[in-house]
Design a protein around this motif. Structure first.
Motif, mmCIF file in Angstrom:
data_model
loop_
_atom_site.group_PDB
_atom_site.id
_atom_site.type_symbol
_atom_site.label_atom_id
_atom_site.label_comp_id
_atom_site.label_asym_id
_atom_site.label_seq_id
_atom_site.Cartn_x
_atom_site.Cartn_y
_atom_site.Cartn_z
ATOM 1 N N THR A 63 0.876 -1.315 0.039
ATOM 2 C CA THR A 63 0.078 0.008 -0.060
ATOM 3 C C THR A 63 0.886 1.350 -0.082
ATOM 4 O O THR A 63 0.475 2.198 -0.725
ATOM 5 C CB THR A 63 -0.842 0.260 1.244
ATOM 6 O OG1 THR A 63 -1.818 -1.195 1.127
ATOM 7 C CG2 THR A 63 -1.901 1.256 1.210
ATOM 8 N N LEU A 64 1.904 1.287 0.937
ATOM 9 C CA LEU A 64 2.813 2.375 0.723
ATOM 10 C C LEU A 64 3.516 2.653 -0.482
ATOM 11 O O LEU A 64 3.453 3.867 -1.024
ATOM 12 C CB LEU A 64 3.913 2.064 1.856
ATOM 13 C CG LEU A 64 3.552 2.525 3.323
ATOM 14 C CD1 LEU A 64 4.840 2.015 4.201
ATOM 15 C CD2 LEU A 64 3.631 4.184 3.518
ATOM 16 N N ALA A 65 4.040 1.687 -1.079
ATOM 17 C CA ALA A 65 4.562 1.652 -2.410
ATOM 18 C C ALA A 65 3.527 2.273 -3.566
ATOM 19 O O ALA A 65 3.907 3.207 -4.113
ATOM 20 C CB ALA A 65 5.045 0.211 -3.014
ATOM 21 N N MET A 66 2.366 1.850 -3.480
ATOM 22 C CA MET A 66 1.230 2.360 -4.490
ATOM 23 C C MET A 66 0.989 3.811 -3.862
ATOM 24 O O MET A 66 0.792 4.797 -5.003
ATOM 25 C CB MET A 66 -0.031 1.666 -4.153
ATOM 26 C CG MET A 66 0.043 0.059 -4.651
ATOM 27 S SD MET A 66 -1.195 -0.902 -4.158
ATOM 28 C CE MET A 66 -0.551 -2.524 -4.577
ATOM 29 N N ILE A 67 0.933 4.316 -2.747
ATOM 30 C CA ILE A 67 0.760 5.731 -2.462
ATOM 31 C C ILE A 67 2.067 6.383 -2.959
ATOM 32 O O ILE A 67 1.995 7.696 -3.375
ATOM 33 C CB ILE A 67 0.334 5.881 -0.949
ATOM 34 C CG1 ILE A 67 -1.032 5.237 -0.819
ATOM 35 C CG2 ILE A 67 0.499 7.316 -0.467
ATOM 36 C CD1 ILE A 67 -1.220 5.351 0.675
ATOM 37 N N LEU A 68 2.997 5.826 -2.629
ATOM 38 C CA LEU A 68 4.430 6.799 -2.925
ATOM 39 C C LEU A 68 4.465 6.916 -4.543
ATOM 40 O O LEU A 68 5.181 7.527 -4.940
ATOM 41 C CB LEU A 68 5.583 6.115 -2.314
ATOM 42 C CG LEU A 68 5.786 6.187 -0.718
ATOM 43 C CD1 LEU A 68 6.831 5.362 -0.145
ATOM 44 C CD2 LEU A 68 6.286 7.896 -0.641
ATOM 45 N N SER A 69 4.209 5.998 -5.364
ATOM 46 C CA SER A 69 4.019 6.087 -6.680
ATOM 47 C C SER A 69 3.306 7.341 -7.216
ATOM 48 O O SER A 69 3.883 7.652 -8.471
ATOM 49 C CB SER A 69 3.475 4.786 -7.540
ATOM 50 O OG SER A 69 1.972 4.974 -7.254
ATOM 51 N N SER A 70 2.561 8.086 -6.499
ATOM 52 C CA SER A 70 2.229 9.361 -6.916
ATOM 53 C C SER A 70 2.953 10.497 -6.748
ATOM 54 O O SER A 70 2.773 11.596 -7.318
ATOM 55 C CB SER A 70 0.823 9.796 -5.829
ATOM 56 O OG SER A 70 -0.120 8.957 -6.174
ATOM 57 N N PHE A 71 4.250 10.054 -6.068
ATOM 58 C CA PHE A 71 5.085 11.110 -5.555
ATOM 59 C C PHE A 71 6.567 10.905 -6.597
ATOM 60 O O PHE A 71 7.310 11.825 -6.644
ATOM 61 C CB PHE A 71 5.458 11.218 -4.143
ATOM 62 C CG PHE A 71 4.321 11.678 -3.446
ATOM 63 C CD1 PHE A 71 4.100 13.295 -3.120
ATOM 64 C CD2 PHE A 71 3.356 10.944 -2.848
ATOM 65 C CE1 PHE A 71 3.038 13.601 -2.327
ATOM 66 C CE2 PHE A 71 2.316 11.368 -2.394
ATOM 67 C CZ PHE A 71 2.008 12.658 -2.131
ATOM 68 N N TYR A 72 6.874 9.553 -6.647
ATOM 69 C CA TYR A 72 8.228 9.089 -7.278
ATOM 70 C C TYR A 72 7.914 7.940 -8.460
ATOM 71 O O TYR A 72 6.914 7.315 -8.023
ATOM 72 C CB TYR A 72 9.047 8.702 -6.286
ATOM 73 C CG TYR A 72 9.471 9.542 -4.982
ATOM 74 C CD1 TYR A 72 10.387 10.635 -5.350
ATOM 75 C CD2 TYR A 72 8.911 9.323 -3.781
ATOM 76 C CE1 TYR A 72 10.874 11.195 -4.213
ATOM 77 C CE2 TYR A 72 9.440 10.240 -2.810
ATOM 78 C CZ TYR A 72 10.180 11.144 -2.986
ATOM 79 O OH TYR A 72 10.704 12.028 -1.942
ATOM 80 N N PRO A 73 8.692 7.977 -9.125
ATOM 81 C CA PRO A 73 8.868 6.649 -9.995
ATOM 82 C C PRO A 73 9.155 5.684 -9.271
ATOM 83 O O PRO A 73 9.862 5.412 -8.355
ATOM 84 C CB PRO A 73 9.910 6.924 -10.866
ATOM 85 C CG PRO A 73 10.706 8.271 -10.842
ATOM 86 C CD PRO A 73 9.926 8.756 -9.700
ATOM 87 N N LEU A 74 8.530 4.364 -9.621
ATOM 88 C CA LEU A 74 8.789 3.341 -8.772
ATOM 89 C C LEU A 74 10.203 2.933 -8.626
ATOM 90 O O LEU A 74 10.486 2.300 -7.539
ATOM 91 C CB LEU A 74 7.850 2.108 -9.529
ATOM 92 C CG LEU A 74 6.517 2.039 -9.253
ATOM 93 C CD1 LEU A 74 5.610 0.942 -9.918
ATOM 94 C CD2 LEU A 74 5.996 2.007 -7.723
#
Length: 257
Positions: free
Chosen positions: A112-123
């Motif tokens: 979930t954290l990764a999915m949310i952070l994907s709005s801020f950074y490239p994976l």
């Protein structure tokens, strides 16, 4: 504490390194008594003798001892606060964040954290450390396969983008999985890494004694960078955050001063 359980606590610590005395006694005792009765034992002593020589039963005991209830975006409103209010500040002028999902269970939280952070950074720029005491749940987390019920809070656009339906299950896609590194870690016994920007530890501390909680709050605070944020579960408000060098960033979010 009864003599039988007291000795069991000492024996388990010797065998596994896990100190049951840090868990609330009544809850833990009830959970473990029902397990040993189900297995046909009369007391903690005979149950421990079996744990010493039966690796499968030891694994089941560890599984019962750790609480593995999880789902993606659990308590969705809190994740919304993380995305809309906390992360814009944290990510400002930072090329990447150092993030830890502590007591991550079967992986829903770090993914979930990764999915949310994907709005801020490239994976490719997202790295999340995810740890748990239980090797079984870590292995499940690495597989990344989930029943539909675990996805009930996932926004439709995220579900479409980051999950693939496989029969009755949903698989987290490879790009999300690559952002997360899973490791075994005992919160009470092992040292913490340092300089995190964000630590998430939700719905776990509720099971610990006040003494253990105080110890952990301080350890989490020490492992955050100044300005870093600690995100706890919706039943785990810290009533004296200043004791640990925190200030309130939002409900259930604490910023290190």
């Amino acid at each position: 504490m009864s003599q039988d359980y007291n000795q069991f606590v000492l024996n388990v610590k010797r065998l596994t390194g896990i100190d049951l005395s840090f868990y609330k006694e009544a809850q833990m005792k009830r959970r473990l008594t029902s397990l040993y009765e189900k297995k046909g034992f009369d007391d903690f002593h005979s149950f421990f003798k079996q744990l010493e020589k039966n690796p499968e039963m030891l694994a089941e005991f560890l599984d019962r001892m750790t609480i593995n209830v999880s789902e993606f975006y659990r308590n969705a409103k809190r994740w919304e606060v993380l995305e809309k209010r906390i992360l814009p500040d944290l990510t400002h002028n930072k090329k990447r964040l150092k993030v830890w999902s502590a007591a991550c269970s079967t992986g829903e939280e770090p993914y979930t954290l990764a999915m949310i952070l994907s709005s801020f950074y490239p994976l490719s720029q997202i790295e999340i450390l995810a740890t748990d005491l239980d090797e079984n749940v870590i292995e499940k987390a690495k597989i990344g396969l989930y029943v539909e019920r675990a996805l009930q809070e996932v926004p439709a656009s995220i579900k479409e983008k980051y999950f693939t339906k496989q029969g009755m299950f949903y698989k987290v896609n490879d790009q999300i999985q690559k952002t997360v590194t899973f490791k075994k870690h005992n919160l009470l016994a092992n040292p913490f890494e340092q300089n995190f920007d964000l630590i998430v530890c939700r719905n776990v501390l509720i099971y610990f004694t006040e003494e253990a909680k105080n110890l952990l709050y301080q350890k989490f605070s020490d492992s955050l960078q100044p300005g870093g944020v600690f995100f706890v579960g919706s039943t785990e408000q810290i009533f004296n955050p200043q004791l640990y060098g925190f200030e309130n960033a939002d409900t259930f979010f604490y910023r290190k001063k």
